[in-house]
Design an enzyme around this catalytic site. Structure first.
Site, PDB file in Angstrom:
ATOM      1  N   THR A   1       0.808  -1.223   0.000  1.00 20.96           N
ATOM      2  CA  THR A   1       0.000   0.000   0.000  1.00 20.96           C
ATOM      3  C   THR A   1       0.842   1.273   0.000  1.00 20.96           C
ATOM      4  O   THR A   1       1.944   1.304   0.561  1.00 20.96           O
ATOM      5  CB  THR A   1      -0.916   0.009   1.244  1.00 20.96           C
ATOM      6  OG1 THR A   1      -1.422   1.323   1.449  1.00 20.96           O
ATOM      7  CG2 THR A   1      -0.170  -0.386   2.517  1.00 20.96           C
TER       8      THR A   1
ATOM      9  N   GLU B   1       0.258   3.612   1.837  1.00 27.32           N
ATOM     10  CA  GLU B   1       0.374   4.039   3.238  1.00 27.32           C
ATOM     11  C   GLU B   1       1.786   3.787   3.774  1.00 27.32           C
ATOM     12  O   GLU B   1       2.190   4.379   4.772  1.00 27.32           O
ATOM     13  CB  GLU B   1      -0.647   3.310   4.109  1.00 27.32           C
ATOM     14  CG  GLU B   1      -2.082   3.762   3.901  1.00 27.32           C
ATOM     15  CD  GLU B   1      -2.363   5.161   4.415  1.00 27.32           C
ATOM     16  OE1 GLU B   1      -1.894   5.509   5.503  1.00 27.32           O
ATOM     17  OE2 GLU B   1      -3.051   5.925   3.710  1.00 27.32           O
TER      18      GLU B   1
ATOM     19  N   TYR C   1      -1.620  -0.004  10.864  1.00 28.57           N
ATOM     20  CA  TYR C   1      -1.903  -0.667   9.584  1.00 28.57           C
ATOM     21  C   TYR C   1      -0.678  -0.626   8.684  1.00 28.57           C
ATOM     22  O   TYR C   1      -0.231  -1.642   8.141  1.00 28.57           O
ATOM     23  CB  TYR C   1      -3.096   0.024   8.902  1.00 28.57           C
ATOM     24  CG  TYR C   1      -3.289  -0.324   7.444  1.00 28.57           C
ATOM     25  CD1 TYR C   1      -3.823  -1.560   7.075  1.00 28.57           C
ATOM     26  CD2 TYR C   1      -2.951   0.582   6.424  1.00 28.57           C
ATOM     27  CE1 TYR C   1      -4.006  -1.888   5.735  1.00 28.57           C
ATOM     28  CE2 TYR C   1      -3.135   0.271   5.096  1.00 28.57           C
ATOM     29  CZ  TYR C   1      -3.664  -0.970   4.744  1.00 28.57           C
ATOM     30  OH  TYR C   1      -3.841  -1.286   3.414  1.00 28.57           O
TER      31      TYR C   1
ATOM     32  N   LYS D   1       1.755  -3.609   7.327  1.00 29.23           N
ATOM     33  CA  LYS D   1       1.946  -3.812   5.883  1.00 29.23           C
ATOM     34  C   LYS D   1       3.424  -3.700   5.502  1.00 29.23           C
ATOM     35  O   LYS D   1       3.860  -4.265   4.506  1.00 29.23           O
ATOM     36  CB  LYS D   1       1.106  -2.801   5.094  1.00 29.23           C
ATOM     37  CG  LYS D   1      -0.396  -3.140   5.068  1.00 29.23           C
ATOM     38  CD  LYS D   1      -0.689  -4.231   4.041  1.00 29.23           C
ATOM     39  CE  LYS D   1      -2.177  -4.466   3.885  1.00 29.23           C
ATOM     40  NZ  LYS D   1      -2.491  -5.476   2.860  1.00 29.23           N
TER      41      LYS D   1
HETATM   42  P1  NDP Z   1     -11.524  -4.577   1.928  1.00 27.69           P
HETATM   43  O1  NDP Z   1     -11.496  -4.059   3.325  1.00 27.69           O
HETATM   44  O2  NDP Z   1     -12.673  -4.251   1.046  1.00 27.69           O
HETATM   45  O3  NDP Z   1     -11.386  -6.174   1.961  1.00 27.69           O
HETATM   46  C1  NDP Z   1     -10.552  -6.814   2.882  1.00 27.69           C
HETATM   47  C2  NDP Z   1     -10.796  -8.298   2.785  1.00 27.69           C
HETATM   48  O4  NDP Z   1      -9.961  -8.976   3.739  1.00 27.69           O
HETATM   49  C3  NDP Z   1     -12.231  -8.724   3.110  1.00 27.69           C
HETATM   50  O5  NDP Z   1     -12.582  -9.813   2.288  1.00 27.69           O
HETATM   51  C4  NDP Z   1     -12.119  -9.192   4.560  1.00 27.69           C
HETATM   52  O6  NDP Z   1     -13.117 -10.118   4.931  1.00 27.69           O
HETATM   53  C5  NDP Z   1     -10.756  -9.867   4.495  1.00 27.69           C
HETATM   54  N1  NDP Z   1     -10.149 -10.070   5.804  1.00 27.69           N
HETATM   55  C6  NDP Z   1     -10.029  -9.203   6.823  1.00 27.69           C
HETATM   56  N2  NDP Z   1      -9.403  -9.775   7.857  1.00 27.69           N
HETATM   57  C7  NDP Z   1      -9.130 -11.047   7.494  1.00 27.69           C
HETATM   58  C8  NDP Z   1      -8.529 -12.155   8.126  1.00 27.69           C
HETATM   59  N3  NDP Z   1      -8.067 -12.087   9.380  1.00 27.69           N
HETATM   60  N4  NDP Z   1      -8.423 -13.331   7.457  1.00 27.69           N
HETATM   61  C9  NDP Z   1      -8.889 -13.439   6.190  1.00 27.69           C
HETATM   62  N5  NDP Z   1      -9.483 -12.415   5.527  1.00 27.69           N
HETATM   63  C10 NDP Z   1      -9.596 -11.242   6.177  1.00 27.69           C
HETATM   64  O7  NDP Z   1     -10.146  -4.121   1.247  1.00 27.69           O
HETATM   65  P2  NDP Z   1      -9.836  -3.810  -0.300  1.00 27.69           P
HETATM   66  O8  NDP Z   1     -10.480  -4.836  -1.140  1.00 27.69           O
HETATM   67  O9  NDP Z   1     -10.078  -2.365  -0.550  1.00 27.69           O
HETATM   68  O10 NDP Z   1      -8.256  -3.994  -0.318  1.00 27.69           O
HETATM   69  C11 NDP Z   1      -7.657  -5.255  -0.649  1.00 27.69           C
HETATM   70  C12 NDP Z   1      -6.237  -5.298  -0.097  1.00 27.69           C
HETATM   71  O11 NDP Z   1      -5.473  -4.251  -0.674  1.00 27.69           O
HETATM   72  C13 NDP Z   1      -6.131  -5.120   1.403  1.00 27.69           C
HETATM   73  O12 NDP Z   1      -5.059  -5.913   1.850  1.00 27.69           O
HETATM   74  C14 NDP Z   1      -5.796  -3.650   1.568  1.00 27.69           C
HETATM   75  O13 NDP Z   1      -5.125  -3.423   2.772  1.00 27.69           O
HETATM   76  C15 NDP Z   1      -4.931  -3.429   0.349  1.00 27.69           C
HETATM   77  N6  NDP Z   1      -4.912  -2.083  -0.185  1.00 27.69           N
HETATM   78  C16 NDP Z   1      -6.088  -1.450  -0.492  1.00 27.69           C
HETATM   79  C17 NDP Z   1      -6.070  -0.184  -1.040  1.00 27.69           C
HETATM   80  C18 NDP Z   1      -7.338   0.512  -1.425  1.00 27.69           C
HETATM   81  O14 NDP Z   1      -7.281   1.722  -1.679  1.00 27.69           O
HETATM   82  N7  NDP Z   1      -8.463  -0.166  -1.532  1.00 27.69           N
HETATM   83  C19 NDP Z   1      -4.794   0.536  -1.287  1.00 27.69           C
HETATM   84  C20 NDP Z   1      -3.616  -0.290  -1.034  1.00 27.69           C
HETATM   85  C21 NDP Z   1      -3.692  -1.530  -0.493  1.00 27.69           C
HETATM   86  P3  NDP Z   1     -14.584  -9.619   5.449  1.00 27.69           P
HETATM   87  O15 NDP Z   1     -15.374  -9.302   4.210  1.00 27.69           O
HETATM   88  O16 NDP Z   1     -15.072 -10.808   6.190  1.00 27.69           O
HETATM   89  O17 NDP Z   1     -14.346  -8.417   6.306  1.00 27.69           O
HETATM   90  P1  GDP Z   2      -6.583   5.804   3.758  1.00 23.65           P
HETATM   91  O1  GDP Z   2      -5.823   6.705   2.851  1.00 23.65           O
HETATM   92  O2  GDP Z   2      -6.260   4.360   3.542  1.00 23.65           O
HETATM   93  O3  GDP Z   2      -6.516   6.172   5.188  1.00 23.65           O
HETATM   94  O4  GDP Z   2      -8.121   5.910   3.258  1.00 23.65           O
HETATM   95  P2  GDP Z   2      -9.393   6.667   3.865  1.00 23.65           P
HETATM   96  O5  GDP Z   2     -10.392   6.743   2.765  1.00 23.65           O
HETATM   97  O6  GDP Z   2      -9.846   6.024   5.138  1.00 23.65           O
HETATM   98  O7  GDP Z   2      -8.867   8.122   4.228  1.00 23.65           O
HETATM   99  C1  GDP Z   2      -8.320   8.982   3.248  1.00 23.65           C
HETATM  100  C2  GDP Z   2      -8.052  10.335   3.871  1.00 23.65           C
HETATM  101  O8  GDP Z   2      -9.301  10.984   4.153  1.00 23.65           O
HETATM  102  C3  GDP Z   2      -7.285  10.292   5.205  1.00 23.65           C
HETATM  103  O9  GDP Z   2      -6.290  11.281   5.188  1.00 23.65           O
HETATM  104  C4  GDP Z   2      -8.342  10.637   6.240  1.00 23.65           C
HETATM  105  O10 GDP Z   2      -7.834  11.301   7.391  1.00 23.65           O
HETATM  106  C5  GDP Z   2      -9.224  11.568   5.430  1.00 23.65           C
HETATM  107  N1  GDP Z   2     -10.592  11.696   5.974  1.00 23.65           N
HETATM  108  C6  GDP Z   2     -11.234  12.852   6.241  1.00 23.65           C
HETATM  109  N2  GDP Z   2     -12.430  12.601   6.767  1.00 23.65           N
HETATM  110  C7  GDP Z   2     -12.563  11.267   6.839  1.00 23.65           C
HETATM  111  C8  GDP Z   2     -13.609  10.413   7.293  1.00 23.65           C
HETATM  112  O11 GDP Z   2     -14.656  10.852   7.760  1.00 23.65           O
HETATM  113  N3  GDP Z   2     -13.404   9.072   7.173  1.00 23.65           N
HETATM  114  C9  GDP Z   2     -12.248   8.549   6.640  1.00 23.65           C
HETATM  115  N4  GDP Z   2     -12.136   7.219   6.529  1.00 23.65           N
HETATM  116  N5  GDP Z   2     -11.227   9.339   6.223  1.00 23.65           N
HETATM  117  C10 GDP Z   2     -11.385  10.684   6.331  1.00 23.65           C
END
Ligand code: NDP
Ligand code: GDP
Length: 371
Positions: free
Chosen positions: A133, A135, A157, A161
């Site tokens: 990520t 992050e 987080y 990661k």
């Molecule tokens: P989501 O939060 O939508 O999905 C996360 C998935 O992981 C869900 O299926 C969740 O299951 C599962 N999960 C959580 N905890 C566990 C566990 N202990 N064992 C097995 N499965 C688990 O995330 P995204 O699809 O958005 O992201 C996919 C991956 O990419 C993640 O690793 C995220 O950190 C990473 N990522 C995402 C970004 C983004 O902007 N979306 C950016 C960079 C990296 P359940 O549905 O049951 O909660």
């Molecule tokens: P992140 O980049 O993985 O932390 O994704 P988020 O969508 O959770 O947050 C993106 C940015 O939006 C971060 O800098 C947060 O601090 C900012 N932010 C501002 N208001 C909010 C809020 O109400 N919820 C979340 N989730 N983020 C917020």
């Protein structure tokens, strides 16, 4: 022979789009889902196949990234050509509340996958994608952020990661495994989790436009993110595992936008112009005009307010990625820009809440019976 992919986190946003993509490419797809007391498969229900059918190409396995024996058993049974490790506790703010669990699932969970592949003697067969990520960059060291930019994680987080990132690199170098990191910048879609800022905004704006909610409470409006569409980003994950040599790639659009501007663009998509006034926690957004014939919002109405409860103990202020390596080596290019992404999310959420409102107006309760 059909290729077999195993996807952790298949019930999440990326898991759903990736499963669709892999099925469209002829893969046999296996997903790991967690047991939960309520259904958690909304995003992939359309892909479900009855296990009694012949030629089943989509199979789910119960499992968890915190359970090594379970992972070893599933990987042994499936014998995957590719593993996409997308499962994670993925919410930055929540990771401050559950740091130990986040380290276990996101950090050690990655090790468990790599070690299972090694123990089972699959290092030459199974390719591994690790969901890293942006992050990781955290506190700004340089912009735009590339594969060479130093990391400075700013949340439990991101720290978890970081372990996932380096253990993937280490297993690649130590055991000659095809294991890669995709360093993905924020990517969103109509399937994005409801508490991430973009989805919170598109849901909130839709409800405000439909008069189902009066005000949207947000945290840091100055944060800048490089937002892309999840559909484009799962294409990159697939491409990362199809190369001759395993490498790590940044996936981003190269354009950054503030949360405040995202809010304005989302309102604008509904024909509502919004202006911000005040500073910091006093900042509020007011309607300037409303041109949409169905949404009658009065100029001067307060529709956005800053609530400090959404601030993070340590914030990542600026993310902007340099996707030149992925563009040149993978031939990857996003199809969606930010206005297209916001349009997609707004269209979907407006439709969702229009339906909910219609049911409510007809007297059907959409509330949980125990509320
Ligand atoms: P989501 O939060 O939508 O999905 C996360 C998935 O992981 C869900 O299926 C969740 O299951 C599962 N999960 C959580 N905890 C566990 C566990 N202990 N064992 C097995 N499965 C688990 O995330 P995204 O699809 O958005 O992201 C996919 C991956 O990419 C993640 O690793 C995220 O950190 C990473 N990522 C995402 C970004 C983004 O902007 N979306 C950016 C960079 C990296 P359940 O549905 O049951 O909660
Ligand atoms: P992140 O980049 O993985 O932390 O994704 P988020 O969508 O959770 O947050 C993106 C940015 O939006 C971060 O800098 C947060 O601090 C900012 N932010 C501002 N208001 C909010 C809020 O109400 N919820 C979340 N989730 N983020 C917020």
């Amino acid at each position: 022979m059909k290729k077999k992919a195993l996807v952790t986190g298949i019930t999440g946003q990326d898991g759903a789009y990736l499963a669709e993509l892999l099925l469209s490419k002829g893969y046999e797809v296996h997903g790991i889902k967690r047991r939960s007391s309520l259904f958690n498969t909304d995003r992939i229900d359309h892909l479900y196949q009855d296990p009694h059918e012949t030629d089943v190409r989509f199979t789910m396995h119960y499992g968890d990234l915190t359970d090594s024996t379970n992972l070893i058993r599933i990987i042994q049974q499936v014998q995957p050509d590719e593993i996409y490790n997308l499962g994670a506790m993925s919410h930055v703010k929540v990771s401050f509340d559950t740091p130990e669990y986040t380290a276990n699932a996101d950090g050690i969970g990655t090790l468990r996958i790599l070690e299972a592949v090694r123990l089972l003697g699959l290092t030459k067969k199974t390719r591994i994608y690790q969901a890293s990520t942006s992050e990781l960059y955290g506190l700004v060291q340089e912009v735009p952020q590339s594969e060479k930019t130093p990391f400075y994680p700013r949340s439990p987080y991101a720290v978890a990661k970081l372990y996932g990132y380096w253990i993937t690199v280490n297993y690649r170098e130590a055991y000659d495994m095809y294991a890669c990191n995709g360093i993905l910048f924020n990517h969103e879609s109509p399937l994005r989790g409801e508490t991430f800022v973009t989805r919170k905004i598109t849901r909130g704006v839709s409800k405000i436009a439909l008069k189902m909610q009066s005000c949207l409470y947000l945290g840091n409006l100055d944060a800048k993110r490089d937002w892309g569409h999840a559909k484009d980003y799962v294409e990159a994950m697939y491409l990362i595992l199809q190369q001759d040599t395993p490498e790590d790639f940044v996936i981003a659009t190269g354009i950054t936008t503030t949360v405040r501007d995202f809010v304005k663009m989302a309102f604008s998509e509904a024909g509502i112009e919004v202006e911000f006034k005040g500073e910091g926690v006093d900042e509020k957004g007011y309607v300037v005009s409303c041109s949409h014939r169905d949404y009658q919002l009065v100029a001067g109405t307060e529709v956005v307010s800053v609530d400090p409860r959404y601030f993070r103990p340590t914030e990542v202020e600026l993310l902007i990625g340099d996707p030149s390596k992925s563009m040149s080596k993978l031939g990857w290019k996003p199809k969606y820009d930010l206005p297209m992404l916001i349009k997609d999310m707004m269209t979907s959420d407006l439709e969702l809440f229009r339906r909910e409102k219609t049911l409510k107006d007809l007297g059907y309760s959409i509330k949980n019976q125990f509320e």
